[in-house]
Design an enzyme around this catalytic site. Structure first.
Site, mmCIF file in Angstrom:
data_model
loop_
_atom_site.group_PDB
_atom_site.id
_atom_site.type_symbol
_atom_site.label_atom_id
_atom_site.label_comp_id
_atom_site.label_asym_id
_atom_site.label_seq_id
_atom_site.Cartn_x
_atom_site.Cartn_y
_atom_site.Cartn_z
ATOM 1 C CG ASN A 1 -1.795 1.217 1.345
ATOM 2 O OD1 ASN A 1 -2.396 1.613 0.342
ATOM 3 N ND2 ASN A 1 -1.915 1.810 2.525
ATOM 4 C CG ASP B 1 -2.450 3.084 7.195
ATOM 5 O OD1 ASP B 1 -2.530 2.495 6.107
ATOM 6 O OD2 ASP B 1 -3.196 4.017 7.511
ATOM 7 C CG HIS C 1 -0.509 5.980 4.894
ATOM 8 N ND1 HIS C 1 -1.877 5.919 5.005
ATOM 9 C CD2 HIS C 1 -0.079 6.822 5.867
ATOM 10 C CE1 HIS C 1 -2.259 6.690 6.021
ATOM 11 N NE2 HIS C 1 -1.189 7.253 6.552
ATOM 12 C CB SER D 1 5.119 5.172 4.185
ATOM 13 O OG SER D 1 5.515 6.231 5.026
HETATM 14 C C1 GRF Z 1 -3.075 8.906 -2.313
HETATM 15 O O1 GRF Z 1 -2.701 10.039 -1.571
HETATM 16 C C2 GRF Z 1 -2.694 7.665 -1.561
HETATM 17 O O2 GRF Z 1 -1.524 7.797 -0.827
HETATM 18 C C3 GRF Z 1 -3.854 7.505 -0.637
HETATM 19 O O3 GRF Z 1 -4.974 7.893 -1.367
HETATM 20 C C4 GRF Z 1 -4.582 8.771 -2.425
HETATM 21 C C5 GRF Z 1 -5.008 8.125 -3.698
HETATM 22 O O4 GRF Z 1 -4.794 8.885 -4.837
HETATM 23 N N1 GRF Z 1 -3.877 6.168 -0.085
HETATM 24 P P1 GRF Z 1 -4.951 8.216 -6.273
HETATM 25 O O5 GRF Z 1 -6.308 7.528 -6.334
HETATM 26 O O6 GRF Z 1 -3.819 7.259 -6.473
HETATM 27 O O7 GRF Z 1 -4.908 9.369 -7.233
#
Ligand code: GRF
Length: 181
Positions: free
Chosen positions: A100, A138, A102, A129
């Site tokens: 993932n 997370d 984050h 991260s």
């Molecule tokens: C990103 O900031 C990611 O880190 C978080 O949600 C957002 C998703 O953006 N988990 P996208 O859909 O990849 O444009």
């Protein structure tokens, strides 16, 4: 070489960055049939799968997602703006194969509203991260991080945009390493 299934819920900009970096993506799946990223993937000839859990329940929904990923030959799952918590069962079936991204420097600011919390705390540095997904939100092993400065006049939105640009560089680099392990 491992093959990746990407789970998205929204615009999918991280998914796009992964595809454009040449990550071997076999499926883009979403819990939201109207997720804009699905059409983008389809236009590029990537298989997509969309199913809303509404009305069928989480277990049945996850069983369908699992089956779609396996049918497409995916051996790794990359979460990219996927806004649902995976069940313990699902995580166990894909142990150490789900990653993932984050938008914080974990272990700081797990969960939502990471940018507002970083600004509120007066942090000078924020970032993102990439981590392995475990049953705990997370909290899995860190695979890589990128830092960005927090500027004096930042709002959560301006900081989010700067962090997102860093996400688009970090995630492909880390996932490339992960799939070639
Ligand atoms: C990103 O900031 C990611 O880190 C978080 O949600 C957002 C998703 O953006 N988990 P996208 O859909 O990849 O444009």
């Amino acid at each position: 070489m491992k093959t990746v299934g990407i789970l998205i819920s929204g615009r999918g900009s991280n998914m796009m960055a992964l595809v454009e970096a040449g990550i071997p993506v076999a499926l883009v799946a979403s819990d939201r049939p109207d997720a804009p990223g699905l059409a983008w993937a389809r236009d590029r000839g990537i298989a997509t799968f969309a199913l809303s859990p509404k009305g069928i329940g989480k277990a049945a929904y996850e069983a369908e997602v699992d089956a779609a990923l396996r049918a497409a030959g995916c051996t790794v799952i990359a979460l990219a703006g996927y806004m649902r918590l995976l069940s313990d069962d699902f995580v166990a079936r894909w142990r150490d194969q789900i990653v993932n991204i984050h938008p914080s420097l974990l272990p700081l600011y797990k969960g939502l509203d990471t940018h507002a919390r970083a600004i509120h705390a007066g942090d000078r540095v924020a970032g993102c991260s990439v981590h392995v997904v475990t049953e705990e939100l997370d909290a899995g092993a860190l695979l890589g991080q990128a830092e960005v400065p927090v500027l004096p006049d930042d709002t959560p939105d301006t900081l989010a945009a700067r962090v997102l640009a860093a996400e688009h560089r970090l995630y492909p680099r880390i996932l490339k390493e992960f799939v070639s392990r």
